[in-house]
Design an enzyme around this catalytic site. Structure first.
Site, mmCIF file in Angstrom:
data_model
loop_
_atom_site.group_PDB
_atom_site.id
_atom_site.type_symbol
_atom_site.label_atom_id
_atom_site.label_comp_id
_atom_site.label_asym_id
_atom_site.label_seq_id
_atom_site.Cartn_x
_atom_site.Cartn_y
_atom_site.Cartn_z
ATOM 1 N N HIS A 8 11.877 -28.381 71.926
ATOM 2 C CA HIS A 8 12.484 -29.630 71.467
ATOM 3 C C HIS A 8 12.649 -30.630 72.611
ATOM 4 C CE1 HIS A 8 16.382 -28.844 73.385
ATOM 5 N NE2 HIS A 8 16.229 -27.585 73.011
ATOM 6 N N GLU A 81 17.442 -20.642 69.340
ATOM 7 C CA GLU A 81 17.732 -20.405 70.752
ATOM 8 C C GLU A 81 18.612 -19.178 70.924
ATOM 9 O OE1 GLU A 81 16.740 -20.248 73.486
ATOM 10 O OE2 GLU A 81 16.973 -22.186 74.483
#
Length: 210
Positions: A8, A81
């Site tokens: 990202h 994550e």
């Protein structure tokens, strides 16, 4: 099959040095710019499917990369994550004050010995769920000819691809993948190969690695 793994874009927590796992932090202006530049570079890639971690920073990054194109989209918790548990949102200095500096340092210096934050995950757990995701996606016959965009996170990328590296014991492969970097994986008769590693489509002086 071609798998385009993208980390990202940058967030305010990246720039502030805050641990960012489950907290849902959006892209900052620089993160949006990096995602736009990445989308421009990949504009001729006809993606068939989008798979992304279920956080706003990955969703926004994917939107900038796809540039308005609509394709089948799936969210997958296996590529989220690392979970930071009680440390989520803390900085290294705050962890130092709390007495966790030595434990936290293991995350970068000896990742497979990192015991995880209180209530969080270990690096090995990230690798295990990442490998399960990759084997699942690459094992589906319907994906054989697809170009799949996968938008995820820095530690998650390393975990997903860990067993593909020449030296899996070197978890970080030199560093955390830069924001909006590409790791390109080819899947075919010869097996699974990493074609591109941490490729960026912008001037590296634009950002510091977070």
């Amino acid at each position: 099959m071609l798998l385009y793994f993208i980390r990202h874009g940058e967030t305010e927590w990246n720039t502030a040095g805050k641990l960012q796992g489950e907290s849902d932090i959006p892209l900052n202006e620089k993160g949006k710019m990096l995602a736009k530049l990445t989308g421009e570079a990949l504009k001729d890639v006809l993606f068939d499917t989008l798979i992304l971690s279920p956080f706003i920073r990955t969703i926004q990054t994917a939107e900038f990369i796809l540039r308005g194109r609509k394709i089948p989209t799936y969210r997958d918790n296996r590529i989220r994550e690392i979970e930071w548990g009680e440390w989520d949102g803390m900085t290294a200095d705050e962890l130092d004050v709390a007495g966790y500096r030595e434990t936290y340092n293991l995350f970068y210096t000896d990742p497979f010995q990192f015991p995880g934050a209180p209530g969080g995950e270990t690096v090995r757990q990230v690798c295990d769920r990442g490998k399960a995701f990759l084997e699942d996606i690459t094992g589906r016959p319907e994906n054989a000819q697809k170009r799949i965009l996968i938008v995820t996170h820095g530690c998650a990328v390393r975990g997903i691809l860990n067993h593909l590296y020449d030296n899996p014991a070197d978890f970080w492969q030199g560093d955390v993948p830069p924001n909006c970097s590409l790791n390109l994986v080819h899947v075919g008769e010869g097996g699974i190969r990493l074609l591109e590693k941490d490729k960026i489509f912008y001037d590296p002086d634009l950002v510091e690695n977070h």
